[in-house]
Design an enzyme around this catalytic site. Structure first.
Site, PDB file in Angstrom:
ATOM      1  N   ARG A  81     -12.050   0.331  -7.121  1.00 28.16           N
ATOM      2  CA  ARG A  81     -11.982   0.656  -5.689  1.00 28.16           C
ATOM      3  C   ARG A  81     -11.858   2.168  -5.485  1.00 28.16           C
ATOM      4  O   ARG A  81     -10.924   2.647  -4.841  1.00 28.16           O
ATOM      5  CB  ARG A  81     -10.819  -0.050  -5.006  1.00 28.16           C
ATOM      6  CG  ARG A  81     -10.865  -1.556  -5.079  1.00 28.16           C
ATOM      7  CD  ARG A  81      -9.726  -2.167  -4.290  1.00 28.16           C
ATOM      8  NE  ARG A  81      -9.661  -3.612  -4.463  1.00 28.16           N
ATOM      9  CZ  ARG A  81      -8.735  -4.401  -3.925  1.00 28.16           C
ATOM     10  NH1 ARG A  81      -7.801  -3.876  -3.157  1.00 28.16           N
ATOM     11  NH2 ARG A  81      -8.733  -5.695  -4.147  1.00 28.16           N
TER      12      ARG A  81
ATOM     13  N   ASP B  50       0.839  -1.189   0.000  1.00 27.82           N
ATOM     14  CA  ASP B  50       0.000   0.000   0.000  1.00 27.82           C
ATOM     15  C   ASP B  50       0.878   1.244   0.000  1.00 27.82           C
ATOM     16  O   ASP B  50       1.993   1.236   0.532  1.00 27.82           O
ATOM     17  CB  ASP B  50      -0.895   0.039   1.239  1.00 27.82           C
ATOM     18  CG  ASP B  50      -1.903  -1.091   1.291  1.00 27.82           C
ATOM     19  OD1 ASP B  50      -2.335  -1.542   0.224  1.00 27.82           O
ATOM     20  OD2 ASP B  50      -2.248  -1.521   2.406  1.00 27.82           O
TER      21      ASP B  50
ATOM     22  N   ASP C 256      -0.173  -2.311  -4.517  1.00 32.67           N
ATOM     23  CA  ASP C 256      -1.439  -2.492  -3.811  1.00 32.67           C
ATOM     24  C   ASP C 256      -2.186  -1.153  -3.782  1.00 32.67           C
ATOM     25  O   ASP C 256      -2.050  -0.340  -4.681  1.00 32.67           O
ATOM     26  CB  ASP C 256      -1.198  -3.058  -2.416  1.00 32.67           C
ATOM     27  CG  ASP C 256      -2.363  -3.920  -1.935  1.00 32.67           C
ATOM     28  OD1 ASP C 256      -3.467  -3.798  -2.490  1.00 32.67           O
ATOM     29  OD2 ASP C 256      -2.171  -4.712  -1.006  1.00 32.67           O
TER      30      ASP C 256
ATOM     31  N   ASP D 226      -5.428   2.226   1.857  1.00 32.87           N
ATOM     32  CA  ASP D 226      -6.215   1.116   2.391  1.00 32.87           C
ATOM     33  C   ASP D 226      -6.506   1.382   3.866  1.00 32.87           C
ATOM     34  O   ASP D 226      -5.602   1.731   4.636  1.00 32.87           O
ATOM     35  CB  ASP D 226      -5.472  -0.203   2.236  1.00 32.87           C
ATOM     36  CG  ASP D 226      -5.729  -0.857   0.883  1.00 32.87           C
ATOM     37  OD1 ASP D 226      -6.292  -0.172  -0.002  1.00 32.87           O
ATOM     38  OD2 ASP D 226      -5.370  -2.033   0.706  1.00 32.87           O
TER      39      ASP D 226
END
Length: 222
Positions: free
Chosen positions: A172, A80, A125, A129
């Site tokens: 997302r 991330d 990633d 997040d």
């Protein structure tokens, strides 16, 4: 960081030291640094003018943290860029946060099916997040772009997105799994797949947003 000392930093080591511990502290980042690590509890991190920038690693955020006027970009492969796991009371404001998007492995094809051995979509990633018991989070007046997996929110707490711009992402944007959310007055454009995906029992109030050249927004039956 309100009420704590103000520290001006200009290197990764200085930044890491200033962000460590749980003491209240205002950290002013004066220039670009290559850094990855944890911003500890009770910190306010402010970028100096347009020069405060963090590159090259994962920025993990603890409780009671404010990030303002920062650029956070280009993290490490498979990781991330910004990670919030189990943290509360966070405000990300007037920041630009971005990673990579497109033909990342240089084979002339944008691989989107998932390939951890070198395909594009899994090379990096999430841009941001948010997981675990995280909650009471606001992301406002920020620009978030360039990533296959923009934002995953799989935490039980609440989050608010307002007055942000999202673009150049695959999906997302965000994926909202669990908890409550409020998304208002955001601008979504040039998103390949879906923008707002509310699922797994999550509840979201969505209002006043603008969508241009995007896939779709979905929610489950609940």
């Amino acid at each position: 960081g309100s009420g704590g000392e103000t520290v001006r930093v200009s290197s990764g080591s200085e930044f890491g030291d200033a962000c460590s511990g749980s003491e209240r502290r205002i950290v002013v980042l004066m220039n670009s640094i290559n850094w990855g690590g944890t911003i500890g509890p009770n910190k306010t991190v402010i970028g100096y003018e347009d020069q405060g920038e963090i590159t090259g690693g994962t920025v993990r955020i603890g409780d009671n943290v404010i990030l303002r006027n920062l650029t956070i970009r280009h993290g490490k492969k498979g990781k991330d860029l910004v990670n919030i796991n189990g943290s509360q009371d966070i405000w990300i404001d007037h920041c630009e946060i971005y990673n990579y998007f497109g033909d990342l492995n240089g084979d002339g094809v944008i691989d989107t099916e998932g390939d951890i051995s070198g395909g594009d979509i899994d090379m990096y990633d999430g841009i941001i997040d948010i997981t675990g018991s995280s909650g009471d989070i606001t992301i406002s007046w920020s620009i978030i772009h360039d990533g296959f997996k923009a934002m995953l929110k799989s935490a039980g707490g609440d989050i608010t997105f307002h007055h942000n711009e999202f673009y150049n992402a695959w999906e997302r944007v965000p994926s909202h799994n669990g908890g409550e959310g409020h998304l208002f007055n955001n601008y979504f454009h040039d998103i390949t797949q879906y923008c707002i995906n509310v699922r797994k029992g999550a509840v979201a109030r969505i209002e006043g947003n603008v969508f241009e050249r995007v896939g779709n927004g979905t929610m489950d039956e609940r």
